[in-house]
Design a protein around this motif. Structure first.
Motif, short mmCIF file in Angstrom:
data_model
loop_
_atom_site.label_atom_id
_atom_site.label_comp_id
_atom_site.label_asym_id
_atom_site.label_seq_id
_atom_site.Cartn_x
_atom_site.Cartn_y
_atom_site.Cartn_z
N GLN A 29 -5.80 2.77 -14.95
CA GLN A 29 -4.98 1.59 -14.66
C GLN A 29 -3.56 1.98 -14.24
O GLN A 29 -3.00 1.41 -13.30
CB GLN A 29 -4.92 0.66 -15.87
CG GLN A 29 -6.21 -0.08 -16.15
CD GLN A 29 -6.11 -0.96 -17.39
OE1 GLN A 29 -5.16 -0.87 -18.15
NE2 GLN A 29 -7.11 -1.80 -17.58
N VAL A 30 -2.99 2.94 -14.92
CA VAL A 30 -1.64 3.39 -14.59
C VAL A 30 -1.62 3.99 -13.18
O VAL A 30 -0.72 3.70 -12.38
CB VAL A 30 -1.12 4.43 -15.62
CG1 VAL A 30 0.13 5.13 -15.13
CG2 VAL A 30 -0.87 3.74 -16.96
N THR A 31 -2.63 4.78 -12.86
CA THR A 31 -2.71 5.37 -11.52
C THR A 31 -2.81 4.28 -10.46
O THR A 31 -2.14 4.35 -9.43
CB THR A 31 -3.94 6.31 -11.43
OG1 THR A 31 -3.80 7.35 -12.41
CG2 THR A 31 -4.06 6.93 -10.05
N GLU A 32 -3.63 3.26 -10.72
CA GLU A 32 -3.76 2.16 -9.77
C GLU A 32 -2.46 1.38 -9.63
O GLU A 32 -2.08 0.99 -8.52
CB GLU A 32 -4.89 1.22 -10.20
CG GLU A 32 -6.28 1.84 -10.05
CD GLU A 32 -7.38 0.97 -10.64
OE1 GLU A 32 -7.10 -0.14 -11.12
OE2 GLU A 32 -8.54 1.42 -10.59
N LEU A 33 -1.75 1.19 -10.72
CA LEU A 33 -0.46 0.51 -10.67
C LEU A 33 0.56 1.31 -9.84
O LEU A 33 1.32 0.74 -9.06
CB LEU A 33 0.09 0.26 -12.08
CG LEU A 33 -0.61 -0.84 -12.87
CD1 LEU A 33 -0.11 -0.85 -14.31
CD2 LEU A 33 -0.37 -2.19 -12.23
N HIS A 34 0.56 2.62 -10.01
CA HIS A 34 1.46 3.47 -9.23
C HIS A 34 1.14 3.36 -7.74
O HIS A 34 2.05 3.26 -6.91
CB HIS A 34 1.39 4.93 -9.68
CG HIS A 34 2.12 5.21 -10.95
ND1 HIS A 34 3.48 5.10 -11.07
CD2 HIS A 34 1.67 5.60 -12.16
CE1 HIS A 34 3.84 5.41 -12.30
NE2 HIS A 34 2.76 5.71 -13.00
N LYS A 35 -0.14 3.38 -7.40
CA LYS A 35 -0.53 3.26 -5.99
C LYS A 35 -0.09 1.91 -5.43
O LYS A 35 0.44 1.84 -4.32
CB LYS A 35 -2.05 3.41 -5.86
CG LYS A 35 -2.54 4.83 -6.02
CD LYS A 35 -4.04 4.90 -5.87
CE LYS A 35 -4.58 6.29 -6.14
NZ LYS A 35 -6.04 6.34 -6.07
N THR A 36 -0.30 0.86 -6.20
CA THR A 36 0.09 -0.48 -5.76
C THR A 36 1.59 -0.56 -5.55
O THR A 36 2.07 -1.11 -4.56
CB THR A 36 -0.35 -1.54 -6.78
OG1 THR A 36 -1.78 -1.45 -6.95
CG2 THR A 36 0.02 -2.93 -6.35
N ARG A 37 2.35 0.00 -6.48
CA ARG A 37 3.80 -0.01 -6.37
C ARG A 37 4.25 0.75 -5.14
O ARG A 37 5.13 0.32 -4.40
CB ARG A 37 4.44 0.59 -7.62
CG ARG A 37 5.97 0.49 -7.61
CD ARG A 37 6.58 1.10 -8.83
NE ARG A 37 6.35 2.54 -8.78
CZ ARG A 37 6.56 3.36 -9.77
NH1 ARG A 37 6.95 2.91 -10.94
NH2 ARG A 37 6.35 4.65 -9.65
#
Length: 83
Positions: A29-37
């Motif tokens: 989830q953190v990795t996906e949030l970083h990509k989205t950001r």
């Protein structure tokens, strides 16, 4: 006590496995949030720059208007004095 320790070990191992699965899920989830950001930031940065430029233009216009108003007030005072 040896029997109790043997029973606890599988439970502890099972709990550790569950926690590791939760941790792995959170890391995803953190990795996906970083990509989205990262994907969103260029758009926000571009929009911010555009707004900043518009603000600068409006500030210049406001400053020019204030100078014009000041000149008109002086002219008005001069005309009053003439009358």
């Amino acid at each position: 006590m040896a029997v109790d320790e043997q029973n606890e070990l599988p439970e502890a191992t099972q709990r550790e496995a569950e926690l590791q699965m939760q941790l792995d899920g959170l890391q995803i989830q953190v990795t996906e949030l970083h990509k989205t950001r990262e994907e969103a930031n260029p758009e926000l940065s571009s929009e911010f720059q555009s707004l900043k430029e518009k603000f600068s233009e409006h500030s210049k216009q406001l400053e020019q208007s204030a100078e014009k108003l000041s000149q008109l007030k002086l002219e008005n005072l001069d005309l009053r004095d003439e009358n």
